[in-house]
Design a protein around this motif. Structure first.
Motif, PDB file in Angstrom:
ATOM      1  N   LEU A 143       0.803  -1.225   0.000  1.00  0.00           N
ATOM      2  CA  LEU A 143       0.000   0.000   0.000  1.00  0.00           C
ATOM      3  C   LEU A 143       0.836   1.276   0.000  1.00  0.00           C
ATOM      4  O   LEU A 143       0.623   2.174  -0.814  1.00  0.00           O
ATOM      5  N   GLU A 144       1.809   1.340   0.913  1.00  0.00           N
ATOM      6  CA  GLU A 144       2.592   2.569   1.034  1.00  0.00           C
ATOM      7  C   GLU A 144       3.324   2.869  -0.290  1.00  0.00           C
ATOM      8  O   GLU A 144       3.337   4.005  -0.756  1.00  0.00           O
ATOM      9  N   ALA A 145       3.876   1.816  -0.899  1.00  0.00           N
ATOM     10  CA  ALA A 145       4.590   1.998  -2.163  1.00  0.00           C
ATOM     11  C   ALA A 145       3.633   2.453  -3.258  1.00  0.00           C
ATOM     12  O   ALA A 145       3.954   3.326  -4.072  1.00  0.00           O
ATOM     13  N   ARG A 146       2.399   1.909  -3.255  1.00  0.00           N
ATOM     14  CA  ARG A 146       1.425   2.274  -4.277  1.00  0.00           C
ATOM     15  C   ARG A 146       1.004   3.739  -4.128  1.00  0.00           C
ATOM     16  O   ARG A 146       0.903   4.476  -5.106  1.00  0.00           O
ATOM     17  N   GLU A 167      -0.707   7.702   7.319  1.00  0.00           N
ATOM     18  CA  GLU A 167       0.373   6.707   7.332  1.00  0.00           C
ATOM     19  C   GLU A 167       1.335   6.859   6.168  1.00  0.00           C
ATOM     20  O   GLU A 167       2.493   6.505   6.252  1.00  0.00           O
ATOM     21  N   GLU A 168       0.819   7.355   5.046  1.00  0.00           N
ATOM     22  CA  GLU A 168       1.701   7.499   3.887  1.00  0.00           C
ATOM     23  C   GLU A 168       2.284   8.903   3.786  1.00  0.00           C
ATOM     24  O   GLU A 168       3.142   9.161   2.939  1.00  0.00           O
ATOM     25  N   PRO A 170       4.369  10.773   5.672  1.00  0.00           N
ATOM     26  CA  PRO A 170       5.815  11.010   5.810  1.00  0.00           C
ATOM     27  C   PRO A 170       6.606  10.609   4.568  1.00  0.00           C
ATOM     28  O   PRO A 170       7.508  11.332   4.150  1.00  0.00           O
ATOM     29  N   SER A 171       6.233   9.496   3.927  1.00  0.00           N
ATOM     30  CA  SER A 171       7.022   9.109   2.751  1.00  0.00           C
ATOM     31  C   SER A 171       6.741  10.054   1.580  1.00  0.00           C
ATOM     32  O   SER A 171       7.629  10.346   0.784  1.00  0.00           O
ATOM     33  N   ILE A 172       5.508  10.550   1.482  1.00  0.00           N
ATOM     34  CA  ILE A 172       5.221  11.541   0.418  1.00  0.00           C
ATOM     35  C   ILE A 172       6.044  12.802   0.670  1.00  0.00           C
ATOM     36  O   ILE A 172       6.677  13.342  -0.228  1.00  0.00           O
ATOM     37  N   ARG A 173       6.080  13.220   1.917  1.00  0.00           N
ATOM     38  CA  ARG A 173       6.830  14.432   2.283  1.00  0.00           C
ATOM     39  C   ARG A 173       8.323  14.313   1.998  1.00  0.00           C
ATOM     40  O   ARG A 173       8.991  15.291   1.697  1.00  0.00           O
ATOM     41  N   ARG A 174       8.841  13.093   2.093  1.00  0.00           N
ATOM     42  CA  ARG A 174      10.268  12.883   1.832  1.00  0.00           C
ATOM     43  C   ARG A 174      10.609  13.234   0.381  1.00  0.00           C
ATOM     44  O   ARG A 174      11.685  13.682   0.080  1.00  0.00           O
TER      45      ARG A 174
END
Ligand code: C5P
Length: 240
Positions: A143-146, A167-168, A170-174
């Motif tokens: 999910l997070e990768a998608r 939940e996703e 922080p990775s989008i913000r990166r």
């Protein structure tokens, strides 16, 4: 108090109910989300009501179709920024959603249509945000990768941001700068049930993780006292 990051979702059946909420929350809420329920029933009547009262409209119709049809729908949404009469201080449509599952061509067509039509009508262009994966869908390994993949696609296609769960975020913000908008639904203050949402978080945490806007429906609109509920959430937002 950072009142601008709260979006109240007008997921109600009747115009009267929406009107009551808009009035009750007038002092503390600036952005209201109009989704498929209310828009299907009342169309521009409800968006214009908000716009004429100085409110920003987040039009959440999650356009997902062939590029030409989505481009036409986006144009129609931009046209909603023109007042029907000679209303002063009529607020243009603030933001609208398309579905990132529609793919590159569809997303690019949406952005192009918004830019060109806003220029033609001489109105401020609404922000275009892409829905990644609905927050009612539960987690799985990929999910997070998608979600990230769809967020990066949205960014490459020129969208202004995405809708994603906390939940996703922080990775989008990166990978996406601060000005890339992350709209977060599935907000639940401590002690409130999940309803049909699966990936939820309290308001303060969502802001800490990098959300730009929080979309809150049931925790406010179904509260015994919506004003108090919204106020408590705003307090958590400013604390976050
Ligand atoms: O009542 P609740 O706070 O769960 O409402 C969330 C709102 O956000 C609903 O209007 C829903 O359609 C919308 N939304 C969502 N998940 C997305 C995109 C929009 O829950 N990914």
């Amino acid at each position: 108090m950072k009142k601008n990051s709260l979006i109240v979702s007008l997921d109600v059946e009747t115009f009267r109910q929406a009107q009551e909420l808009i009035h009750e929350l007038d002092e503390i809420v600036e952005i209201f989300k109009v989704g498929s329920q209310l828009f299907t029933a009342y169309g521009p009547f409800v968006t214009r009501y908000l716009q004429a009262r100085g409110k920003k409209v987040f039009l959440d119709l999650k356009f997902h179709d062939i590029p030409n049809t989505v481009a036409s729908a986006v144009k129609s949404a931009v046209s909603l920024s023109i007042p029907p009469g000679n209303e002063k201080n009529f607020v243009p449509i603030f933001m609208l959603t398309v579905h990132t599952a529609g793919g590159k061509e569809m997303l690019e067509a949406a952005v192009k249509a918004a830019k060109e039509h806003a220029r033609k009508l001489k109105v401020k262009r609404p922000l275009i945000v892409g829905v990644t994966v609905l927050t009612s869908q539960g987690k799985d390994d990929k999910l997070e990768a998608r979600v990230l993949e769809r967020a990066l696609l949205a960014k490459r296609c020129g969208l202004d941001g995405v809708v994603a769960s906390v939940e996703e975020t922080p990775s989008i913000r990166r990978y996406c700068p601060e000005k890339f908008v992350v709209v977060t639904p599935g907000i639940r203050p401590a002690g409130i049930g999940m309803d049909d949402q699966k990936r939820i978080a309290p308001p303060g945490e969502a802001i800490r993780m990098g959300s730009s806007y929080l979309v809150v429906g049931r925790p406010i609109i179904q509260a015994d006292n919506p004003f108090k509920a919204a106020k408590a959430i705003l307090k958590e937002i400013s604390g976050g």
